[in-house]
Design an enzyme around this catalytic site. Structure first.
Site, PDB file in Angstrom:
ATOM      1  N   SER A  66       0.843  -1.191   0.000  1.00 57.02           N
ATOM      2  CA  SER A  66       0.000   0.000   0.000  1.00 57.02           C
ATOM      3  C   SER A  66       0.882   1.247   0.000  1.00 57.02           C
ATOM      4  CB  SER A  66      -0.941  -0.029   1.206  1.00 57.02           C
ATOM      5  OG  SER A  66      -1.918   0.980   1.097  1.00 57.02           O
ATOM      6  N   ASN A  67       0.344   2.381   0.363  1.00 59.86           N
ATOM      7  CA  ASN A  67       1.118   3.624   0.413  1.00 59.86           C
ATOM      8  C   ASN A  67       0.610   4.491   1.552  1.00 59.86           C
ATOM      9  OD1 ASN A  67      -0.999   5.528  -0.651  1.00 59.86           O
ATOM     10  ND2 ASN A  67      -0.907   4.065  -2.349  1.00 59.86           N
ATOM     11  N   HIS A  68       1.275   5.635   1.763  1.00 62.18           N
ATOM     12  CA  HIS A  68       0.999   6.472   2.942  1.00 62.18           C
ATOM     13  C   HIS A  68      -0.070   7.526   2.718  1.00 62.18           C
ATOM     14  CE1 HIS A  68       3.920   4.908   5.713  1.00 62.18           C
ATOM     15  NE2 HIS A  68       4.900   5.030   4.821  1.00 62.18           N
TER      16      HIS A  68
END
Ligand code: C5P
Length: 217
Positions: free
Chosen positions: A29-31
């Site tokens: 995923s990502n932030h």
């Protein structure tokens, strides 16, 4: 009370990260915090729009008076955006879509065995570019996070994805953008000078973006 200048408009917004499974307990995923997309959904709802917010997992409170659809993987986001696209008037892709997904999602939890592990990642489709291909009168808005050659890269994306408006973020700065409270953006339109929205809260930016959208129509 807010001016109801989006009354009767159907606004579709994506927000937050996507989550690409590796096995039943792990993911890529990502932030992305989702803050900009949620600010857009809140602003549109307050101005009278009929809002659908399609969101990856975030820590944010679901905006009041908004149809909320939770998604995980990019494939699910794409399906949801395409399903809701034709009935929408304004479509904004603020989600941070994963560029790749894991080719073979393991059906069981992957066990460590002392060896290295290779994951084969497959490119995800560009959801926004796909919507740009099928648009019929919808106002289509994208975001671009750039670290260099901002205007050149932004204008390329505006064209390539067939957008009406591109919101350009300078992510080489840590005081704005991705996870920050504030943002400073440039609004790019075809054949126009870019418009700078000086550093302000994401709520203020959201309202400026809708002001610009109303100017397009
Ligand atoms: O090409 P880039 O990832 O910089 O473009 C960012 C814009 O495209 C954002 O609006 C994002 O939501 C959208 N996007 C998408 N599908 C992807 C990658 C990005 O819709 N696979």
């Amino acid at each position: 009370a807010e001016k109801q200048d989006l009354a009767g408009r159907k606004v579709l917004i994506s927000a937050g990260p996507t989550v690409e499974p590796i096995d039943p307990v792990r993911y890529l995923s990502n932030h992305s915090s989702g803050k900009m997309g949620y600010a857009l959904a809140n602003a549109a709802a307050k101005r009278g729009a009929e809002v659908t917010l399609v969101s990856g997992p975030t820590r944010l409170t679901k905006p009041a008076g908004v149809k909320f659809i939770q998604i995980q993987a990019a494939a699910e986001l794409q399906e949801t955006m395409e399903k809701n696209f034709s009935k929408s008037d304004i479509v904004i892709m603020a989600a941070a879509v994963s560029d790749y997904h894991v080719d073979q999602v393991a059906p069981q939890k992957i066990k460590k065995n002392g060896q290295d592990l290779e994951l084969h990642l497959v490119s995800n489709p560009d959801i926004l570019a796909g919507l740009g291909q099928i648009k019929k009168g919808q106002i289509l808005v994208g975001f671009a996070a750039e670290t260099e050659n901002l205007l050149a890269n932004g204008n390329k994306k505006l064209q390539k994805k067939n957008l009406d408006l591109l919101v350009l973020n300078d992510v080489s700065r840590t005081d704005i953008g991705f996870n920050a409270e504030d943002n400073e953006v440039r609004l790019l339109r075809a054949r126009r000078e870019p418009r700078l929205i000086a550093k302000s809260s994401k709520d203020q930016i959201a309202n400026q973006i809708f002001d610009e959208i109303l100017n397009l129509a």
